[in-house]
Enzyme design. Structure first.
Site, PDB file in Angstrom:
ATOM      1  N   CYS A   1       0.931  -1.196   0.032  1.00 28.36           N
ATOM      2  CA  CYS A   1       0.006  -0.274   0.004  1.00 28.36           C
ATOM      3  C   CYS A   1       0.551   1.531   0.426  1.00 28.36           C
ATOM      4  O   CYS A   1       0.887   2.342  -0.505  1.00 28.36           O
ATOM      5  CB  CYS A   1      -0.582   0.241   0.987  1.00 28.36           C
ATOM      6  N   CYS A   2       2.074   1.117   0.914  1.00 24.13           N
ATOM      7  CA  CYS A   2       2.898   2.363   0.756  1.00 24.13           C
ATOM      8  C   CYS A   2       3.444   2.393  -0.592  1.00 24.13           C
ATOM      9  O   CYS A   2       4.287   3.914  -1.359  1.00 24.13           O
ATOM     10  CB  CYS A   2       3.607   2.403   2.408  1.00 24.13           C
TER      11      CYS A   2
ATOM     12  N   CYS B   1      -1.337   8.333   6.955  1.00 23.47           N
ATOM     13  CA  CYS B   1      -2.127   8.315   6.664  1.00 23.47           C
ATOM     14  C   CYS B   1      -4.134   7.397   7.691  1.00 23.47           C
ATOM     15  O   CYS B   1      -2.999   7.128   8.816  1.00 23.47           O
ATOM     16  CB  CYS B   1      -2.653   6.928   5.718  1.00 23.47           C
TER      17      CYS B   1
ATOM     18  N   CYS C   1      -3.572   3.891   9.359  1.00 23.24           N
ATOM     19  CA  CYS C   1      -2.038   3.249  10.331  1.00 23.24           C
ATOM     20  C   CYS C   1      -2.063   4.166  10.850  1.00 23.24           C
ATOM     21  O   CYS C   1       0.068   4.206  11.163  1.00 23.24           O
ATOM     22  CB  CYS C   1      -1.143   2.976   8.405  1.00 23.24           C
TER      23      CYS C   1
ATOM     24  N   CYS D   1       8.431   3.453   6.269  1.00 24.63           N
ATOM     25  CA  CYS D   1       6.681   3.985   4.901  1.00 24.63           C
ATOM     26  C   CYS D   1       7.218   3.211   3.213  1.00 24.63           C
ATOM     27  O   CYS D   1       6.694   2.503   2.521  1.00 24.63           O
ATOM     28  CB  CYS D   1       6.042   4.955   3.805  1.00 24.63           C
TER      29      CYS D   1
END
Length: 229
Positions: free
Chosen positions: A109-110, A191, A194, A217
């Site tokens: 995702c990062c 985010c 998270c 990240c």
């Protein structure tokens, strides 16, 4: 004689000025999260060149408070080239169509929302400035003031040896506004998916990717051999 905070501020300002006006003139950018400590570097940059490109990674999952803080600092510091970089819509449609990738694979995702967009945004730059500090995590304990990043570009870490006290002194001395979530228990902000508030006695970054074992990240880590086309 300069006190410790004044001396470290002067040395940092000199490093930044030399990099921006001489060593990497026209080829350097600041990468900023507009987080709880970001105003320090943004203010120092504004004192040198308000036109310096500032790259802001808008992942699509940031707190609205962070967007509002970004806008407030742009106005306050008269920054004229803040670039809000978003993930590739095609990548999101292919790999995170329902927006829940963060729960299944936070590293990927990062990569989709931060690392890949940053690499694209840095095309044409030879160097960039980061706000990392040695006291933040064990993985950052040995960072140098100037180093080669995972993409081969030069990375400057001008706040590397700043303490939390140095940061606080700078905020107070220059009357800088605070991130609105800091007073609500958020010490390090990414985010909303998270990031959580920290508990008394916890490390400032304990609220990032809590319980996952993840501490970075990925923008400072080696790139994978292959990325999605």
């Amino acid at each position: 004689m300069l006190d410790t905070s004044t001396a470290i501020e002067a040395a940092t300002q000199d490093l930044l000025r030399r990099a921006i006006e001489t060593d990497y003139k026209g080829r350097i950018a600041l990468v900023s999260s507009f987080g709880t400590e970001s105003a320090v570097l943004l203010h120092m940059i504004a004192r040198i060149d308000r036109r310096l490109p500032v790259i802001f990674l808008d992942t699509g999952k940031l707190f609205p408070d962070t967007i509002a803080y970004r806008n407030a600092l742009i106005t306050r510091l008269h920054l004229s080239d803040v670039r809000s970089i978003r993930p590739d819509p095609a990548h999101l449609a292919s790999f995170d169509p329902d927006g829940t990738l963060f729960a299944r694979d936070p590293d990927f995702c990062c990569a989709l929302r931060k690392t890949m967009p940053l690499d694209a945004a840095l095309e044409g730059f030879d160097a960039w400035i980061s706000g990392r500090k040695r006291n933040q995590t064990e993985t950052r304990a040995d960072i140098a003031a100037i180093e080669t990043g995972p993409d081969g570009r030069t990375v400057l870490n001008p706040l590397g040896d700043w303490s939390r006290e140095d940061i606080e002194t700078y905020f107070d001395t220059h009357h800088l506004p605070r991130h609105p979530l800091e007073s609500d228990g958020f010490a390090s902000i990414g985010c909303f998916t998270c990031t959580r508030r920290i508990k008394p006695g916890e490390d400032a970054r304990a609220g990032r990717w809590s319980g996952s074992g993840k501490t970075e990240c990925g923008i400072f880590l080696s790139r994978p051999a292959e990325v999605p086309a």
